[in-house]
Scaffold this active site. Structure first.
Site, PDB file in Angstrom:
ATOM      1  N   LYS A   1      70.045  43.012  20.251  1.00  0.00           N
ATOM      2  CA  LYS A   1      68.928  43.416  20.989  1.00  0.00           C
ATOM      3  C   LYS A   1      68.352  44.705  20.805  1.00  0.00           C
ATOM      4  CE  LYS A   1      70.368  40.298  24.933  1.00  0.00           C
ATOM      5  NZ  LYS A   1      69.370  39.227  24.949  1.00  0.00           N
TER       6      LYS A   1
ATOM      7  N   LYS B   1      67.907  44.121  29.702  1.00  0.00           N
ATOM      8  CA  LYS B   1      68.743  42.934  29.304  1.00  0.00           C
ATOM      9  C   LYS B   1      70.008  43.412  28.991  1.00  0.00           C
ATOM     10  CE  LYS B   1      65.455  43.082  25.907  1.00  0.00           C
ATOM     11  NZ  LYS B   1      64.969  41.779  26.114  1.00  0.00           N
ATOM     12  N   ARG B   2      70.944  42.383  28.503  1.00  0.00           N
ATOM     13  CA  ARG B   2      72.245  42.554  28.456  1.00  0.00           C
ATOM     14  C   ARG B   2      72.224  43.522  27.085  1.00  0.00           C
ATOM     15  NH1 ARG B   2      76.748  39.833  30.880  1.00  0.00           N
ATOM     16  NH2 ARG B   2      78.007  40.683  29.047  1.00  0.00           N
TER      17      ARG B   2
ATOM     18  N   THR C   1      63.422  35.944  28.295  1.00  0.00           N
ATOM     19  CA  THR C   1      62.731  35.558  29.189  1.00  0.00           C
ATOM     20  C   THR C   1      62.405  36.776  30.070  1.00  0.00           C
ATOM     21  OG1 THR C   1      65.017  34.993  30.498  1.00  0.00           O
ATOM     22  CG2 THR C   1      63.709  32.898  29.712  1.00  0.00           C
TER      23      THR C   1
ATOM     24  N   HIS D   1      71.085  27.434  23.358  1.00  0.00           N
ATOM     25  CA  HIS D   1      70.462  28.793  23.731  1.00  0.00           C
ATOM     26  C   HIS D   1      71.079  29.935  22.557  1.00  0.00           C
ATOM     27  CE1 HIS D   1      69.293  27.749  27.855  1.00  0.00           C
ATOM     28  NE2 HIS D   1      70.384  26.986  27.785  1.00  0.00           N
TER      29      HIS D   1
ATOM     30  N   LYS E   1      58.693  37.727  32.214  1.00  0.00           N
ATOM     31  CA  LYS E   1      58.695  38.256  33.473  1.00  0.00           C
ATOM     32  C   LYS E   1      57.951  39.511  33.407  1.00  0.00           C
ATOM     33  CE  LYS E   1      63.177  36.598  34.447  1.00  0.00           C
ATOM     34  NZ  LYS E   1      64.543  36.840  33.999  1.00  0.00           N
TER      35      LYS E   1
END
Ligand code: 26V
Length: 812
Positions: free
Chosen positions: A550, A544-545, A652, A356, A656
């Site tokens: 990110k 998100k985290r 992911t 992952h 969504k």
């Protein structure tokens, strides 16, 4: 189940009376949750048992999905949905004076995971059951899940997540299924008459692994699978005996406590591998309990060992459960007296592994001394696997010392878990096409050269039942009204919506639903935070985290830039925007916490400045979690997926949001690439460096952030506001570290490099949103293509290509 509402109401009232000694009038919402839970458990019981019996009778192959994390969230609403009881129950409760939504909130949000990896595991369980496939989860029943996040003065503060303090109605403790797990001690060997070696583990510490089973209910079918969560209990006899020997009762309590730590808390850091002994203990605890339990179930079939690989698949969710490999070897050889070759064949044919992440700091490796002292027999087996593997490499590549050293499982005093996972399994998959290519061509190239057939891609997915049907029921109903209900069982058929991309009425209905969702979300934000949002503004969502890669910082700098522009020209022609954030940072990730503080500071400045008030709002919601995601996602217009290309394995949240009609603003990273491929350039906003460019910069060292800072006035002005006197810095050094990371440490994540392209993409969105017809069409096209990202599709691929299980057991 219940034939009508009246039958449900009666059963519910009886439950309240019989179990809680309450009437409908005196019952609180917690009582309603408990009564409903108890009622549903009764309904589930027989089917659950029947599923198990069916699997045994048909001798069906069982998949065990080993994962240190299952981020399941709340189950009540979803279970009702899958049992097709949502309508009856919600109407029945309403008649009795309860609001199902409020009752659902009485359930703890089970946060037994960090983020993507844990939520994926939960979506997979839902798909396995809904497809009628025999797949179960093995995890840990952490006493404390993901910490609760609060903001104090804009800083993140972590509080323990006492999720079990509210009754969790779904679990069943099964002490009769307990197994024992052994740590430490010594191993001795002896030879039998035929010269065979036998190993004996003694002086070990033993704990009991007690399973708590949670039903996983398939959608509208006859399947109920199991999520088995293991909890540690000290083996009292053993512990008391040892304490008595030492004649020290104090020691006994201390010892008991130290054993019970194992299932106490979830490690909340998914970015940095720390090599902590307790984490290693947790991993082996899960692995040993799970493998023993799977072996026990197999033995009940009464088949020869040669059938094991036809009846059992063991899947490891990242390398965290990689010790499944030596543990199965240990059981087969030491307990079942099998020889190495046969045990190895069975093991490698049963185990498969998903990678992952390619972030090197998250790759697991354990110090040899730690593994050897904590798990002496397991270490011996890993050593033997390594030796045999290196030997075979030597035969294949004689004299290639460097290659062998690079591939070895044990090197530099460390056990490399990714190497163990690759060598000991028959399948290794990445989680999006781009990620798999990066694994094959770069990160794991040398392994791919050695075992080319083992590598494959399985692009992630999400369950459309939770994330569309449950989270956004009005949209699900509109889809069914428009194309019929076949998409529910076959989400790929959402593409039937494409026929309506120019249908004014459908497009307007999509817009109305989005608008209502935005209004509902805005009222909730007002009620909980006291901030007023304008539902006519663009809801731009970044959830998100919190991680450097990110790039929440890129978003933050853009907001600062927009703020500056409006301040310079208060009549600036722009579409009003609401920036919505949700993110937790690992406790020890100092830099990420500073970014949280920065965003909160920006929110404070922006939301209290009347000059920008009609145009800009920033909300950072506390405690991002599954249930919060369910609130935000249906209300989103723009989906921020702006990771540094090559870094986000898949993502992911992107799926969504797309499924709920948000349009992606993203880099060509992870599954964004596949979203782009499906919807086409007109229906996604892509920007920034490509993964090749990023990787090439890393290789060549040719990037200079300083140069951009020095030559781009807008970049410099904005970045300087972090440290010079400005509304954001107020003259102190709070954000010096962020400034330094960009200007002095060469901007590891290419924030400055991508800044201009990001601003331009945001401007395009501002422009396009003004034409509602055009925008609604983009929403529809995104929804229509989201079926590809249902985890049902992903699971079907795992089932046929990796686990080799079929829908033979599909009972409708
Ligand atoms: C790593 C570590 C290392 C230190 C100990 C604790 C810990 C816990 C978890 C992790 C794994 C992080 C990997 C992860 O969550 N990857 C995400 O997986 C998602 C599902 O495949 C994917 O969508 C995301 O892009 C990827 O970042």
């Amino acid at each position: 189940m219940f034939s009508d509402k009246e039958e449900f109401k009666q059963a519910f009232s009886q439950k309240l009376e019989a179990e809680l000694s309450k009437t409908v009038k005196t019952a609180t919402e917690v009582d309603a949750y408990r009564a409903l839970g108890s009622l549903l458990r009764e309904k589930i019981g027989k089917k659950w048992l029947a599923t198990d019996q069916r699997y045994v009778q048909n001798k069906e192959k069982q998949v065990y999905y080993f994962s240190m994390e299952f981020l399941i969230g709340r189950l009540l609403g979803n279970n009702l949905l899958n049992m097709k009881m949502l309508g009856i129950v919600s109407e029945g409760l309403q008649d009795l004076g309860f609001d199902l939504n409020r009752v659902e909130e009485e359930e703890s949000d089970a946060g037994l995971g960090n983020g993507g990896l844990g939520r994926l595991a939960a979506c997979f369980l839902d798909s396995l059951a809904s497809l009628g496939l025999a797949g179960h989860g093995y995890g840990i029943r952490y006493k404390y899940g993901m910490f609760d996040q609060q903001f104090i003065d804009g800083n993140q503060v972590e509080l323990p997540d006492l999720w079990l303090s509210r009754e969790f109605v779904w679990e069943i403790r099964r002490p009769e299924e307990a197994v024992e797990v052994r740590f430490r001690g010594h191993v001795s060997s002896s030879e039998d008459e035929e010269g065979g070696l036998h190993f004996d583990h003694h002086d070990y510490e033993q704990v009991q692994a007690i399973p708590y089973d949670v039903p996983v209910i398939g959608y509208n079918n006859e399947t109920i699978n199991t999520l088995r969560l293991w909890s540690v209990e000290a083996n009292m006899d053993d512990t008391i005996r040892k304490a008595a020997k030492q004649e020290e009762f104090g020691n006994f309590l201390h010892h008991k406590r130290s054993l019970e730590e194992i299932s106490e808390f979830l490690y909340p850091d998914d970015s940095h591998e720390e090599g902590k002994r307790l984490r290693l203990k947790q991993e082996y605890f899960l692995v040993s309990a799970g493998v023993q339990s799977a072996v026990r179930t197999f033995e009940q079939l009464g088949l020869p060992w040669t059938a094991f690989l036809e009846k059992v698949a063991l899947h490891i969710n990242d390398t965290h459960p990689a010790m499944v490999i030596p543990e199965l070897m240990r059981i087969l050889m030491d307990d079942k007296q099998m020889g190495w070759e046969e045990a190895w064949e069975i093991t490698t044919a049963s185990v498969s592994y998903t990678n992952h992440t390619t972030l090197s700091e998250a790759l697991e490796s354990w110090p040899v001394d730690m593994v050897r002292s904590l798990l002496p027999r397991i270490f011996m087996i890993i050593e033997e696997i390594n030796e045999r593997f290196c030997q075979s490499l030597w035969e294949q590549y004689p004299g290639e010392f460097d290659r062998i050293a690079e591939l070895a499982i044990i090197a530099d005093g460390q056990v490399k878990m990714a190497h163990l996972s690759i060598v000991g399994s028959h399948s290794i998959n990445g989680v999006a096409k781009l990620h798999t290519e990066i694994l094959k061509k770069r990160e794991m190239k040398i392994f791919h050269d050695t075992f080319p057939d083992r590598f494959n891609n399985k692009t992630n997915g999400i369950t459309h039942r939770r994330w569309l049907m449950h989270a956004n029921n009005p949209l699900a109903d509109l889809i069914t009204d428009t194309i019929g209900e076949h998409w529910i069982d076959d989400p790929g058929r959402l593409t039937d919506l494409l026929a309506y991309q120019d249908d004014r009425e459908v497009l307007e209905r999509i817009q109305t639903i989005k608008q209502q969702n935005k209004e509902a979300f805005a009222s909730w934000v007002y009620a909980t935070k006291g901030i007023t949002l304008d539902p006519q503004s663009i809801f731009d969502v970044h959830i998100k985290r919190l991680h450097g890669y990110k790039r929440q910082l890129l978003n933050a700098l853009h907001i600062m830039h927009l703020y500056n522009r409006i301040k310079m020209d208060p009549s600036l022609d722009m579409t009003p925007r609401t920036f919505i954030f949700g993110a937790k940072a690992a406790q020890s990730y100092h830099y990420a916490k500073k970014i949280i503080k920065l965003i909160n500071t920006i929110a404070d400045v922006v939301n209290n400045d009347p000059v920008v008030s009609g145009k800009l709002k920033v909300v950072f919601l506390e405690n991002y979690s599954v249930s919060l995601a369910e609130r935000i996602i249906p209300a989103a217009d723009v989906s921020e997926q702006i990771s540094t290309a090559s870094k986000e394995a898949s993502g992911t949240g992107n799926m969504k949001l797309m499924m709920n009609g948000a349009v992606t603003l993203g880099t060509m990273d992870g599954a964004n690439v596949e979203i782009h491929e499906l919807v086409g350039s007109d229906n996604i906003y892509t920007f920034g460096l490509s993964s090749e460019e990023v990787l090439e910069y890393y290789r060549s060292g040719g990037y200079s952030a300083k140069q951009i800072y020095e030559t781009d006035d807008i970049v410099r002005q904005t970045v300087d506001q972090l440290i010079h006197y400005s509304p954001f810095s107020k003259g102190d050094t709070e954000f010096q570290e962020i400034y330094d990371s960009l200007v002095h440490h060469n901007d590891e994540f290419f924030v400055l490099k991508d800044f201009r392209a990001y601003v331009a993409a945001q401007q395009q969105i501002d422009f396009d949103y003004r034409d509602k017809q055009v925008w609604n069409r983009k929403c529809l096209i995104n929804i229509a293509h989201a079926g590809k990202f249902s985890s049902d599709r992903t699971i079907q691929e795992y089932a046929s290509d990796i686990w080799r299980i079929g829908p033979g057991n599909m009972v409708k």
